[in-house]
Design an enzyme around this catalytic site. Sequence first.
Site, PDB file in Angstrom:
ATOM      1  N   TYR A  68       0.850  -1.190   0.000  1.00 29.62           N
ATOM      2  CA  TYR A  68       0.000   0.000   0.000  1.00 29.62           C
ATOM      3  C   TYR A  68       0.886   1.242   0.000  1.00 29.62           C
ATOM      4  CZ  TYR A  68      -3.593  -3.356   1.427  1.00 29.62           C
ATOM      5  OH  TYR A  68      -4.443  -4.441   1.490  1.00 29.62           O
ATOM      6  N   ASN A  89     -12.463  -1.340  -4.974  1.00 25.63           N
ATOM      7  CA  ASN A  89     -12.224  -1.738  -6.354  1.00 25.63           C
ATOM      8  C   ASN A  89     -13.443  -2.472  -6.917  1.00 25.63           C
ATOM      9  OD1 ASN A  89     -11.206  -2.680  -8.796  1.00 25.63           O
ATOM     10  ND2 ASN A  89      -9.815  -4.151  -7.859  1.00 25.63           N
ATOM     11  N   CYS A  97      -6.387  -6.001  -7.196  1.00 33.86           N
ATOM     12  CA  CYS A  97      -6.179  -5.467  -5.853  1.00 33.86           C
ATOM     13  C   CYS A  97      -5.568  -6.513  -4.927  1.00 33.86           C
ATOM     14  CB  CYS A  97      -7.486  -4.916  -5.281  1.00 33.86           C
ATOM     15  SG  CYS A  97      -8.887  -6.044  -5.377  1.00 33.86           S
ATOM     16  N   HIS A  98      -5.699  -7.797  -5.268  1.00 35.72           N
ATOM     17  CA  HIS A  98      -5.096  -8.853  -4.444  1.00 35.72           C
ATOM     18  C   HIS A  98      -3.577  -8.775  -4.471  1.00 35.72           C
ATOM     19  CE1 HIS A  98      -5.398 -10.654  -8.479  1.00 35.72           C
ATOM     20  NE2 HIS A  98      -4.343 -11.396  -8.140  1.00 35.72           N
ATOM     21  N   GLU A 125      -0.965 -17.508  -8.488  1.00 30.92           N
ATOM     22  CA  GLU A 125      -0.163 -16.763  -9.445  1.00 30.92           C
ATOM     23  C   GLU A 125       1.325 -17.081  -9.336  1.00 30.92           C
ATOM     24  OE1 GLU A 125      -1.020 -12.558  -9.496  1.00 30.92           O
ATOM     25  OE2 GLU A 125      -3.099 -12.893 -10.080  1.00 30.92           O
TER      26      GLU A 125
END
Length: 133
Positions: A68, A89, A97-98, A125
């Site tokens: 952030y 979002n 946003c993850h 991912e």
Amino acid sequence: MRVDIRGDSYDLDAGLVAEDETEIRRQIDEYAAGDREAFDLTVDYPERHLGDVMRAMSEIPYGETRTYGDLAQDLDSGAVAVGQACGSNPLPIIVPCHRVVGSDGYGGFSAAGGVDAKRRLLAFERGEGLDRF
């Protein structure tokens, strides 16, 4: 519209995407199958801070994270304001946003499944623990 990805559900504001729901779902399904790392969709970003944060989130590569604070510094903003924008979002997954985390942990995640869903997406991912999905 609601989409299911690897056991979690996400609500998307499809009105912010130029392509139709069929195309959105096709690309989401490719992502969930591990066949897509970036979305080829035209997003109508909101004005002001939320849109700025969404654009910055869209630039975070697949499998990577930013804090952030990183985004706040880039946007000349505050980490709390960035976190609030992430939580607002309207296009989770498409605008990832993850991939925004706290400096000392995962931070929050406003989608259904909360921080556990965020952990699962990031592990997916990164190719970690795929057998658990």
